[in-house]
Write an enzyme that holds these catalytic residues in place. Structure first.
Site, PDB file in Angstrom:
ATOM      1  N   ARG A   5      39.442  48.413  82.723  1.00 63.29           N
ATOM      2  CA  ARG A   5      39.461  49.842  82.424  1.00 63.29           C
ATOM      3  C   ARG A   5      38.846  50.138  81.069  1.00 63.29           C
ATOM      4  O   ARG A   5      38.774  51.310  80.691  1.00 63.29           O
ATOM      5  CB  ARG A   5      40.909  50.324  82.421  1.00 63.29           C
ATOM      6  CG  ARG A   5      41.329  51.167  83.634  1.00 63.29           C
ATOM      7  CD  ARG A   5      42.792  51.471  83.469  1.00 63.29           C
ATOM      8  NE  ARG A   5      43.322  52.561  84.216  1.00 63.29           N
ATOM      9  CZ  ARG A   5      43.976  52.454  85.371  1.00 63.29           C
ATOM     10  NH1 ARG A   5      44.090  51.297  85.970  1.00 63.29           N
ATOM     11  NH2 ARG A   5      44.512  53.516  85.921  1.00 63.29           N
TER      12      ARG A   5
ATOM     13  N   ARG B 187      45.426  61.478  82.184  1.00 64.40           N
ATOM     14  CA  ARG B 187      44.878  60.237  82.756  1.00 64.40           C
ATOM     15  C   ARG B 187      43.391  60.398  83.077  1.00 64.40           C
ATOM     16  O   ARG B 187      42.612  59.465  82.892  1.00 64.40           O
ATOM     17  CB  ARG B 187      45.661  59.845  84.015  1.00 64.40           C
ATOM     18  CG  ARG B 187      47.044  59.313  83.652  1.00 64.40           C
ATOM     19  CD  ARG B 187      47.946  59.284  84.848  1.00 64.40           C
ATOM     20  NE  ARG B 187      47.470  58.375  85.872  1.00 64.40           N
ATOM     21  CZ  ARG B 187      47.819  58.468  87.149  1.00 64.40           C
ATOM     22  NH1 ARG B 187      48.621  59.430  87.555  1.00 64.40           N
ATOM     23  NH2 ARG B 187      47.366  57.589  88.003  1.00 64.40           N
TER      24      ARG B 187
ATOM     25  N   ARG C  65      55.321  59.186  91.722  1.00 63.13           N
ATOM     26  CA  ARG C  65      55.243  58.518  90.426  1.00 63.13           C
ATOM     27  C   ARG C  65      55.394  59.525  89.296  1.00 63.13           C
ATOM     28  O   ARG C  65      54.851  60.615  89.354  1.00 63.13           O
ATOM     29  CB  ARG C  65      53.898  57.783  90.299  1.00 63.13           C
ATOM     30  CG  ARG C  65      53.880  56.440  90.993  1.00 63.13           C
ATOM     31  CD  ARG C  65      52.499  55.846  91.115  1.00 63.13           C
ATOM     32  NE  ARG C  65      51.696  55.895  89.901  1.00 63.13           N
ATOM     33  CZ  ARG C  65      50.471  55.381  89.791  1.00 63.13           C
ATOM     34  NH1 ARG C  65      49.934  54.752  90.839  1.00 63.13           N
ATOM     35  NH2 ARG C  65      49.788  55.474  88.681  1.00 63.13           N
TER      36      ARG C  65
ATOM     37  N   ARG D 193      50.521  62.478  96.046  1.00 66.78           N
ATOM     38  CA  ARG D 193      50.673  61.052  96.404  1.00 66.78           C
ATOM     39  C   ARG D 193      52.150  60.666  96.501  1.00 66.78           C
ATOM     40  O   ARG D 193      52.970  61.040  95.672  1.00 66.78           O
ATOM     41  CB  ARG D 193      49.991  60.185  95.332  1.00 66.78           C
ATOM     42  CG  ARG D 193      50.229  58.690  95.546  1.00 66.78           C
ATOM     43  CD  ARG D 193      49.214  57.851  94.824  1.00 66.78           C
ATOM     44  NE  ARG D 193      49.264  57.950  93.376  1.00 66.78           N
ATOM     45  CZ  ARG D 193      48.400  57.346  92.558  1.00 66.78           C
ATOM     46  NH1 ARG D 193      47.433  56.594  93.041  1.00 66.78           N
ATOM     47  NH2 ARG D 193      48.513  57.494  91.260  1.00 66.78           N
TER      48      ARG D 193
ATOM     49  N   LYS E  83      41.088  54.051  95.031  1.00 66.01           N
ATOM     50  CA  LYS E  83      40.907  52.604  94.806  1.00 66.01           C
ATOM     51  C   LYS E  83      42.014  51.786  95.458  1.00 66.01           C
ATOM     52  O   LYS E  83      41.753  50.794  96.136  1.00 66.01           O
ATOM     53  CB  LYS E  83      40.890  52.290  93.291  1.00 66.01           C
ATOM     54  CG  LYS E  83      39.804  52.980  92.513  1.00 66.01           C
ATOM     55  CD  LYS E  83      39.844  52.599  91.042  1.00 66.01           C
ATOM     56  CE  LYS E  83      41.126  52.969  90.344  1.00 66.01           C
ATOM     57  NZ  LYS E  83      41.412  54.422  90.300  1.00 66.01           N
TER      58      LYS E  83
HETATM   59  P1  ADP Z   1      43.732  55.361  93.020  1.00 67.14           P
HETATM   60  O1  ADP Z   1      44.241  53.980  93.319  1.00 67.14           O
HETATM   61  O2  ADP Z   1      42.242  55.392  92.807  1.00 67.14           O
HETATM   62  O3  ADP Z   1      44.477  56.043  91.911  1.00 67.14           O
HETATM   63  P2  ADP Z   1      44.932  56.045  95.606  1.00 67.14           P
HETATM   64  O4  ADP Z   1      44.339  55.064  96.555  1.00 67.14           O
HETATM   65  O5  ADP Z   1      46.349  55.846  95.185  1.00 67.14           O
HETATM   66  O6  ADP Z   1      43.964  56.247  94.311  1.00 67.14           O
HETATM   67  O7  ADP Z   1      44.769  57.494  96.280  1.00 67.14           O
HETATM   68  C1  ADP Z   1      45.270  58.671  95.631  1.00 67.14           C
HETATM   69  C2  ADP Z   1      45.853  59.614  96.691  1.00 67.14           C
HETATM   70  O8  ADP Z   1      44.803  60.121  97.504  1.00 67.14           O
HETATM   71  C3  ADP Z   1      46.852  58.967  97.645  1.00 67.14           C
HETATM   72  O9  ADP Z   1      47.872  59.887  97.922  1.00 67.14           O
HETATM   73  C4  ADP Z   1      46.017  58.642  98.891  1.00 67.14           C
HETATM   74  O10 ADP Z   1      46.798  58.667 100.083  1.00 67.14           O
HETATM   75  C5  ADP Z   1      44.996  59.772  98.878  1.00 67.14           C
HETATM   76  N1  ADP Z   1      43.672  59.359  99.375  1.00 67.14           N
HETATM   77  C6  ADP Z   1      43.043  58.168  99.197  1.00 67.14           C
HETATM   78  N2  ADP Z   1      41.810  58.168  99.765  1.00 67.14           N
HETATM   79  C7  ADP Z   1      41.660  59.415 100.304  1.00 67.14           C
HETATM   80  C8  ADP Z   1      40.600  60.059 101.040  1.00 67.14           C
HETATM   81  N3  ADP Z   1      39.462  59.411 101.308  1.00 67.14           N
HETATM   82  N4  ADP Z   1      40.787  61.336 101.428  1.00 67.14           N
HETATM   83  C9  ADP Z   1      41.954  61.983 101.137  1.00 67.14           C
HETATM   84  N5  ADP Z   1      42.974  61.445 100.459  1.00 67.14           N
HETATM   85  C10 ADP Z   1      42.845  60.173 100.045  1.00 67.14           C
HETATM   86  P1  AMP Z   2      47.262  52.885  88.153  1.00 64.50           P
HETATM   87  O1  AMP Z   2      48.355  52.355  89.012  1.00 64.50           O
HETATM   88  O2  AMP Z   2      45.984  52.122  88.271  1.00 64.50           O
HETATM   89  O3  AMP Z   2      47.074  54.374  88.318  1.00 64.50           O
HETATM   90  O4  AMP Z   2      47.738  52.653  86.645  1.00 64.50           O
HETATM   91  C1  AMP Z   2      48.905  53.296  86.154  1.00 64.50           C
HETATM   92  C2  AMP Z   2      48.992  53.134  84.642  1.00 64.50           C
HETATM   93  O5  AMP Z   2      49.136  51.737  84.317  1.00 64.50           O
HETATM   94  C3  AMP Z   2      47.763  53.589  83.839  1.00 64.50           C
HETATM   95  O6  AMP Z   2      47.771  54.997  83.586  1.00 64.50           O
HETATM   96  C4  AMP Z   2      47.952  52.766  82.558  1.00 64.50           C
HETATM   97  O7  AMP Z   2      48.962  53.304  81.744  1.00 64.50           O
HETATM   98  C5  AMP Z   2      48.453  51.432  83.113  1.00 64.50           C
HETATM   99  N1  AMP Z   2      47.328  50.526  83.431  1.00 64.50           N
HETATM  100  C6  AMP Z   2      46.968  50.073  84.655  1.00 64.50           C
HETATM  101  N2  AMP Z   2      45.896  49.268  84.582  1.00 64.50           N
HETATM  102  C7  AMP Z   2      45.548  49.219  83.268  1.00 64.50           C
HETATM  103  C8  AMP Z   2      44.503  48.584  82.545  1.00 64.50           C
HETATM  104  N3  AMP Z   2      43.576  47.826  83.164  1.00 64.50           N
HETATM  105  N4  AMP Z   2      44.470  48.752  81.209  1.00 64.50           N
HETATM  106  C9  AMP Z   2      45.384  49.494  80.572  1.00 64.50           C
HETATM  107  N5  AMP Z   2      46.385  50.140  81.189  1.00 64.50           N
HETATM  108  C10 AMP Z   2      46.467  50.017  82.532  1.00 64.50           C
END
Ligand code: ADP
Ligand code: AMP
Length: 223
Positions: free
Chosen positions: A90, A173, A162, A129, A15
């Site tokens: 969420r 998660r 992270r 990541r 995302k």
């Molecule tokens: P989210 O925001 O849904 O938690 P991220 O965009 O941070 O996910 O992506 C999670 C990890 O996967 C990151 O390390 C990113 O570089 C990698 N990633 C994202 N899209 C792809 C893809 N299409 N194929 C492989 N790796 C990906």
């Molecule tokens: P993310 O960066 O989207 O992976 O979010 C990291 C963490 O932030 C999550 O695991 C939650 O603890 C908190 N968080 C982010 N967005 C929300 C949301 N919409 N509602 C509640 N907690 C959130």
């Protein structure tokens, strides 16, 4: 009419990666609730100290706090043309609050791309990541490596792993996502705005699939 895009998908689905690309293409702000919480933690704010305990355990920050934070963000002038939301809503309560907020801004949830990726792959993505300290730019050790290990391509800042991307927290998660967030897929499907995207494809292929499901007004803003 403003355009609001809500990115839906499990943690690690891509995302944040895709929201950043779409935001640039559409000229709309990228609003990541996780990034706003992390910014607050970095700046030692009251909101940051409240959120940190939940985040480190992989639990959700309570709805009232999260909703108030997003309400304030969406009310800022840069969101007048719309926004790409990433990580919010969420829960069903957050989705209801979002509908009410957007109605107040003369808009609605226009499209909800749901990026679908299987669980094993999510774990590989999250545990590999690397996130930029300054702006939250996202990389992956194998799937999207930075040009120089440990350094952000965009702003030269340090990349870090992270706390909540450790394997045990990742499992929690994903469980929290399945229990609290996955019901939103059916909610937005019933509203006729959900569009399923196969997330098991290279980043550029996923972006192309996303651009294809955006409303014409939004995609025509792309340069
Ligand atoms: P989210 O925001 O849904 O938690 P991220 O965009 O941070 O996910 O992506 C999670 C990890 O996967 C990151 O390390 C990113 O570089 C990698 N990633 C994202 N899209 C792809 C893809 N299409 N194929 C492989 N790796 C990906
Ligand atoms: P993310 O960066 O989207 O992976 O979010 C990291 C963490 O932030 C999550 O695991 C939650 O603890 C908190 N968080 C982010 N967005 C929300 C949301 N919409 N509602 C509640 N907690 C959130």
């Amino acid at each position: 009419m403003p355009t609001y895009v809500v990115m839906l998908g499990a943690p690690g689905a891509g995302k944040g990666t895709q929201a950043a690309l779409l935001s640039e293409r559409l000229g709309l702000p990228h609003i990541s609730s996780g990034d706003i919480f992390r910014e607050n933690i970095k700046n030692h704010t009251e909101l940051g100290s409240l959120a940190t305990g939940y985040m480190n355990k992989g639990e959700l920050v309570p709805d009232d706090v999260t909703i108030a934070m997003i309400r304030e963000r969406l009310g800022r002038p840069d969101c007048a043309p719309g926004a790409v939301l990433d990580g919010f809503p969420r829960t069903p309560a957050q989705a209801a609050a979002l509908a009410e907020m957007l109605a107040g801004l003369g808009g609605k949830v226009d499209v909800v791309p749901y990026i679908k990726v299987e669980e094993q792959e999510l774990v590989r993505r999250l545990t590999g990541r690397w996130t930029c300290r300054a702006e939250g730019h996202i990389f992956h050790a194998v799937f999207n490596p930075p040009r120089q290990a440990g350094v952000c391509d965009h702003d030269g800042s340090e990349l870090y792993q992270r706390e909540d991307d450790q394997a045990e927290t990742v499992t929690n998660r994903i469980r929290v996502y399945l229990e609290q967030t996955a019901p939103l897929i059916a909610h937005y499907r019933a509203a006729g705005v959900m569009r399923e995207i196969d997330g098991n494809q290279p980043i550029e292929t996923v972006t192309a699939a996303l651009l294809a499901v955006l409303p014409p007004a939004a995609s025509s803003e792309a340069p």
